[in-house]
Design a protein around this motif. Structure first.
Motif, short mmCIF file in Angstrom:
data_model
loop_
_atom_site.label_atom_id
_atom_site.label_comp_id
_atom_site.label_asym_id
_atom_site.label_seq_id
_atom_site.Cartn_x
_atom_site.Cartn_y
_atom_site.Cartn_z
N THR A 139 -3.61 44.64 59.10
CA THR A 139 -2.26 44.03 59.07
C THR A 139 -2.00 43.22 60.34
OG1 THR A 139 -1.57 45.99 57.85
CG2 THR A 139 0.16 44.52 58.60
N VAL A 140 -2.45 43.76 61.47
CA VAL A 140 -2.27 43.04 62.73
C VAL A 140 -3.00 41.70 62.67
CG1 VAL A 140 -3.10 43.05 65.11
CG2 VAL A 140 -1.74 44.90 64.29
N CYS A 141 -4.23 41.73 62.15
CA CYS A 141 -4.99 40.48 62.03
C CYS A 141 -4.24 39.50 61.12
CB CYS A 141 -6.38 40.74 61.49
SG CYS A 141 -7.42 41.62 62.65
N LEU A 142 -3.70 40.02 60.04
CA LEU A 142 -2.97 39.16 59.10
C LEU A 142 -1.73 38.56 59.78
CD1 LEU A 142 -2.64 38.20 56.09
CD2 LEU A 142 -1.12 40.12 55.80
N PHE A 143 -1.01 39.40 60.50
CA PHE A 143 0.19 38.92 61.20
C PHE A 143 -0.17 37.88 62.24
CE2 PHE A 143 3.25 42.78 60.53
CZ PHE A 143 3.26 42.49 59.18
N ASP A 144 -1.24 38.18 62.97
CA ASP A 144 -1.67 37.26 64.03
C ASP A 144 -2.04 35.91 63.41
OD1 ASP A 144 -2.55 36.69 66.77
OD2 ASP A 144 -4.50 36.47 65.81
N TYR A 145 -2.71 35.98 62.28
CA TYR A 145 -3.11 34.75 61.61
C TYR A 145 -1.90 34.01 61.04
CZ TYR A 145 -6.30 31.64 59.23
OH TYR A 145 -6.99 30.52 58.86
N THR A 146 -0.95 34.77 60.50
CA THR A 146 0.25 34.15 59.92
C THR A 146 1.05 33.39 60.97
OG1 THR A 146 0.37 36.12 58.56
CG2 THR A 146 2.20 34.61 58.39
N LYS A 202 -7.25 35.20 51.63
CA LYS A 202 -6.56 34.14 50.89
C LYS A 202 -5.86 33.17 51.86
CE LYS A 202 -3.07 33.37 47.43
NZ LYS A 202 -1.81 33.85 46.95
N LEU A 203 -5.20 33.76 52.84
CA LEU A 203 -4.49 32.94 53.83
C LEU A 203 -5.48 32.09 54.63
CD1 LEU A 203 -1.61 32.50 55.01
CD2 LEU A 203 -2.23 34.12 56.77
N TYR A 204 -6.62 32.70 54.95
CA TYR A 204 -7.65 32.00 55.71
C TYR A 204 -8.11 30.76 54.94
CZ TYR A 204 -12.17 31.26 57.96
OH TYR A 204 -13.25 30.71 58.60
N ARG A 205 -8.37 30.95 53.63
CA ARG A 205 -8.82 29.83 52.81
C ARG A 205 -7.74 28.76 52.70
NH1 ARG A 205 -12.17 32.54 47.88
NH2 ARG A 205 -13.99 33.10 49.10
N LYS A 206 -6.50 29.22 52.52
CA LYS A 206 -5.38 28.28 52.40
C LYS A 206 -5.22 27.47 53.69
CE LYS A 206 -0.44 28.28 51.70
NZ LYS A 206 0.75 29.08 51.87
N ARG A 207 -5.29 28.19 54.79
CA ARG A 207 -5.12 27.54 56.10
C ARG A 207 -6.22 26.50 56.32
NH1 ARG A 207 -2.72 30.06 60.57
NH2 ARG A 207 -1.17 30.83 59.13
N HIS A 208 -7.45 26.85 55.90
CA HIS A 208 -8.55 25.90 56.11
C HIS A 208 -8.40 24.67 55.24
CE1 HIS A 208 -11.44 27.52 59.04
NE2 HIS A 208 -10.56 28.50 58.97
N LYS A 209 -7.86 24.86 54.04
CA LYS A 209 -7.58 23.69 53.19
C LYS A 209 -6.53 22.82 53.89
CE LYS A 209 -8.53 25.27 48.52
NZ LYS A 209 -7.92 25.90 47.34
N GLU A 210 -5.53 23.50 54.48
CA GLU A 210 -4.46 22.74 55.15
C GLU A 210 -5.00 22.00 56.36
OE1 GLU A 210 -1.04 25.20 55.79
OE2 GLU A 210 -0.33 24.80 53.77
N TYR A 211 -5.89 22.65 57.11
CA TYR A 211 -6.50 21.97 58.26
C TYR A 211 -7.16 20.67 57.80
CZ TYR A 211 -6.04 26.12 61.26
OH TYR A 211 -5.56 27.17 62.00
N LYS A 212 -7.87 20.76 56.66
CA LYS A 212 -8.55 19.57 56.14
C LYS A 212 -7.53 18.49 55.82
CE LYS A 212 -12.77 21.27 54.04
NZ LYS A 212 -13.37 21.71 52.78
N ILE A 213 -6.45 18.91 55.15
CA ILE A 213 -5.41 17.93 54.78
C ILE A 213 -4.83 17.28 56.05
CG2 ILE A 213 -3.08 17.71 53.81
CD1 ILE A 213 -3.86 19.85 51.77
N ILE A 214 -4.51 18.15 57.03
CA ILE A 214 -3.90 17.64 58.27
C ILE A 214 -4.85 16.65 58.95
CG2 ILE A 214 -3.10 18.29 60.59
CD1 ILE A 214 -2.26 21.01 59.30
N ASN A 215 -6.12 17.04 59.05
CA ASN A 215 -7.09 16.15 59.71
C ASN A 215 -7.25 14.84 58.96
OD1 ASN A 215 -7.50 17.96 61.74
ND2 ASN A 215 -9.25 18.94 60.76
N ASN A 216 -7.32 14.95 57.62
CA ASN A 216 -7.46 13.72 56.81
C ASN A 216 -6.27 12.80 57.02
OD1 ASN A 216 -9.86 14.25 55.66
ND2 ASN A 216 -9.03 15.16 53.79
#
Lengths: 489, 390
Positions: free
Chosen positions: A407-414, B55-69
């Protein structure tokens, strides 16, 4: 008879652990709420800067950095402080009677000269000998205070407060690297809230393993040093779940001494930092809260989720031991001086919830854990363990710890608090640290805390002590050097 | 009919297994039962959170691509268009941006494009050609996106866009949608909507500041926005309120002092005399301090005697402000007052201000006493300091 006692103890420990886990779960939920609020309240950095940079209403901030024998990091740190992007600020370095070359380094590098000064002791501290300012206009924001040695950070902070010219101040350490945008972020809640904001805390992380150039963090990494890695996770957990969760309900239990933001007048009214305090940050917050509550003034305490400050954590067992025993002694002082506010409605949440929580789950935890450990050993020796139940409880607690880590990793990432260079690799390291921490690191910390308590009772080593600094960016070099020696052998 | 059958079948299936599970644990002690439930819950929760992280990681990476593009494709053209002194048409803007209107941005791309546009707009500051910013927005059909987002997006999304609209200038009118947000129960969204609306509608800009609501939520941020609007209104000839009317509303407590301060920041010097009556009646130290500071700032000599007369019963902060004001006005008439202020000072800050003022009078030759002979025991260093600074 003994069986009854042992069964009773077992149940006490079980319910204690359950209560602790439940409280963590509640804090996770509250922390999530605090993050959502912070997202709504706070625009992105560009917008904040645009809104505030020319505003005549913008309050100024004094940055106070007490230092003792910090010749290795002082120049990098002062450069980092001077590079902060904010229209109204000053940097006050307080030399607490250093015996190394720190003062000369400061004088030479920043072209300092003695200036006539008037000085009033708003809060008590050791006498100030000299005040230096730079001849070079480039460093006009720097003031160096040379004072008689006290041996406590609290005294340096008090001297800094006496010299500070602005209404707000930040207390920091000289081993800290501060994000250039930090002051805008810290000031934002002050100008946004209609209730008086008396303190702001930001997430602090470990700089070991990070790349620092000219006092600026250019690459954030989780250190490969196991001690630093465990601490990184510990800091994230403490700031993103503990403090953020409490701050959602205006019950922030601590504003870290490494990067704590206060309203100067309130601190002066509360009497400043306590003499000889080993946990001066928590002590100060408690004093401020008590002052505000006793004078019936409303206040607000805020925790910012973003990492704005990076500090060098102990990289070896000996320095970790010194730091944690000191923290334990500091906690004992806090309990001795402030436990009386527990369960007193006058102090609202801090009195009714935070102080009892701190007593039960922070102060008593090492005692209960060690006694539980000794009890388990005794059961082992007498063959009194029900292994199925033992493993079930162990897995439960271990899984709870893992849930908190993820959860901490998730929060940090969010909240994108740290902006790690290689996200997958760094989070991988944190998750591995989370798997190993309950087995290797946590027992050590518990042991150090118990030693700290014993030292407090017998009044041993009650000084502040000094942490050996590596200096920024030296970690890799040291590792390489070591391995070279091994190969040569 | 079929659905009901399936639901009852599923329910029976679940309840049978639930009962079976309960029966399995009936014989065990309470601790084991609690722990078993705990282990199952934590394992499931950890799995869910881990999946969310991925899921967030994948979403964020897609967004990074969009931002960079978006950044690599549009930053330079946007800067050139915004800095272009000629007013460009929508067609020209589309051509320069190489924006294909038949393939419009997705919502996510719109979000990041808005931010990019805002950043470029802010970087260009005063040199930006507002008409071209407007053309860019029309070229990408920003209005449709903005109207949809302000209506249907999450709270975060609404907030982000409302903030950006404030920075993108006053040519985009989302009045209807923003007007709805002004009634939001979330204070911060409500305020942002109010400020954006105020910024885009100069003639109605000050309604909020003239309301009880402002008094309720008043903070420094509101005053900063108010200052920005007032500054803009002053330079562009829009309506300019009489701040004195607002200060005179008795219900206003928090905002009064801020409005007095605002008079100073906006250089409204002709209201100094009107503040005399307010000062006489006010017992609020913050308010009095602001009034006195205004008098000092505008060198308003008519209030000097009043300040001196009321000095003794004011709080220390006000006394400091009075001493500073007398020093700034420098009429030279209050040498004796400064002397007695110094002799009577018990508060350190008051003492410092009085010595500063004594030295200022001394420098101007207005002091009718020998400054070296009035030093009280213990103050030698203070006098030495000011002498050296002098």
């Amino acid at each position: 008879m003994f069986e009854t006692i042992s069964e009773f103890f077992g149940y006490v420990v079980f319910f204690y652990s359950s209560l602790l886990i439940i409280s963590y779960m509640i804090l996770i939920v509250r922390s999530y709420k605090a993050q959502a609020d912070a997202r709504l309240d706070t625009p992105d950095p560009t917008a904040i800067k645009y809104l505030l940079k020319d505003a005549p209403y913008l309050p100024g901030v004094s940055i106070i950095a007490p230092a003792y024998n910090e010749e290795k990091t002082i120049i990098t740190n002062v450069n980092s402080l001077l590079a902060i992007d904010y229209p109204k600020f000053e940097v006050i370095v307080v030399n607490d009677g250093s015996t190394d070359n720190m003062m000369n380094l400061l004088i030479d590098t920043f072209e300092l000269e003695e200036v006539p000064f008037i000085y009033h002791e708003y809060v008590e501290c050791q006498p100030v000998k000299t005040i230096f300012k730079s001849k070079n206009p480039e460093y006009s924001k720097l003031t160096v205070v040379d004072k008689v040695r006290a041996g406590y950070k609290a005294d340096g902070n008090n001297a800094g407060i006496n010299v500070a010219t602005y209404d707000y101040y930040i207390s920091t350490d000289v081993d800290c690297v501060i994000e250039p945008f930090a002051l805008y972020r810290m000031m934002w809640p002050v100008i946004l809230h209609s209730r008086k904001v008396i303190g702001v805390s930001a997430t602090m992380l470990i700089s070991n393993g990070c790349k620092v150039e000219d006092g600026r963090l250019v690459e954030a990494n989780v250190s490969k040093n196991p001690f630093a890695m465990f601490q990184q996770l510990e800091y994230l957990r403490s700031f993103l779940i503990g403090k953020l969760g409490w701050s959602c309900d205006n019950m922030l239990p601590n504003i870290s001494g490494g990067f704590g933001f206060y309203d100067k007048q309130v601190v002066i009214q509360a009497g400043g930092y306590g003499k000889g305090s080993l946990a001066e940050d928590m002590d100060m917050l408690m004093k401020v809260i008590r002052y505000m509550s006793e004078t019936n003034q409303g206040y607000r305490l805020i925790q910012i989720p973003q990492a704005l400050c990076w500090t060098e954590g102990p990289g070896s067992l000996s320095s970790l031991y010194r730091q944690r025993t000191r923290w334990a002694k500091g906690l004992c002082q806090i309990m001795r001086d402030h436990l009386k506010i527990a369960f007193r409605p006058k102090y609202k949440g801090i009195g009714m919830l935070v102080m009892p929580y701190m007593f039960l789950f922070e102060f008593c935890a090492p005692i209960i854990e060690i006694s539980g450990f000794l009890f388990t050993i005794w059961l082992l020796l007498t063959d009194g363990i029900n292994w199925q139940t033992f493993w079930l409880i162990y897995v439960l607690i271990y899984l709870a710890a893992q849930l908190i880590t993820i959860t901490v990793c998730l929060f940090d990432y969010t909240v994108a608090s740290a902006r790690w260079k290689n996200e997958s690799k760094n989070y991988g390291h944190l998750l591995i640290a989370g798997l190993l921490e309950p087995i290797f690191y946590h027992p050590l910390i518990t042991l150090f805390s118990i030693i700290g308590y014993i030292q407090f009772i017998f009044n041993i080593n009650m000084g502040w002590g000094q942490m050996k600094r590596q200096g920024f960016g030296k970690e890799k070099k040291n590792i390489r050097k070591k391995s070279t020696i091994v190969r040569t052998k | 009919m079929n659905l009901e059958y399936y639901i009852s079948y599923l329910w029976g299936y679940i309840s049978t297994y639930a009962l079976h599970l309960i029966n399995v644990f009936t014989e065990y002690p309470l601790i084991v039962r609690i722990c078993s439930i705990g282990v199952t819950l934590f394992a499931l929760a950890a799995l869910v959170v881990f999946c969310l992280l991925i899921k967030l990681y994948r979403k964020r990476h897609k967004e990074y691509k969009i931002i960079n593009n978006l950044d690599s494709k549009y930053r330079e053209p946007l800067r050139n268009i915004i800095l272009d002194e000629d007013n460009l048409s929508v067609y020209e803007v589309s051509r320069l941006m190489k924006y294909n209107r038949s393939e419009p941005f997705s919502k996510r791309e719109f979000r990041w494009f808005t931010r990019l546009l805002r950043d470029v707009r802010l970087e260009c500051e005063d040199k930006a050609n507002e008409n071209n910013v407007n053309s860019i927005m029309r070229a990408i059909d920003f209005d449709t996106y903005a109207a949809y987002t302000l209506k249907h997006a999450s709270m975060d999304g609404k907030m982000r866009l409302t903030r950006s609209l404030r920075f993108l200038g006053n040519h985009i009118k989302m009045d209807e949608a923003i007007a709805k947000l002004r009634k939001s129960k979330v204070v911060v969204l409500k305020k942002t909507a109010l400020f954006t609306y105020a910024w885009n509608n100069p003639n109605e800009a000050l309604k909020y500041f003239d309301s009880d609501e402002f008094e309720k939520y008043c903070c420094l941020y509101d005053m900063m926005i108010f200052h920005d609007i007032m500054k803009r209104n002053a330079t562009r000839g829009y309506s300019f309120p009489d701040l004195l009317n607002w200060i005179n509303i008795p219900e206003r407590k928090k905002s009064k002092a801020l409005f007095v301060r605002e008079m100073r920041y906006l250089g409204i010097s002709d209201k100094c005399d009107a503040l005399i009556q307010i000062y006489k009646e006010s017992k609020d130290a913050v308010m009095n301090k602001e009034i006195v500071t205004n008098w000092g700032f505008f060198k308003f000599q008519d209030a000097e005697q009043l300040m001196v007369d009321t000095y003794s019963y004011q709080e220390e902060v006000v006394q400091c402000a009075i001493l500073e004001a007398i020093r700034t006005i420098m009429s030279g008439k209050f040498s004796d007052f400064l002397h007695s202020a110094y002799m009577d000072a018990t508060d350190y800050n008051v003492k410092i201000e009085s010595i500063k003022s004594l030295f200022a009078y001394h420098r101007q030759g207005c002091l009718n006493i020998d400054i070296e002979k009035i030093v009280k025991p213990g103050d030698e260093n203070l006098f030495k300091y000011f002498r050296e600074v002098e």
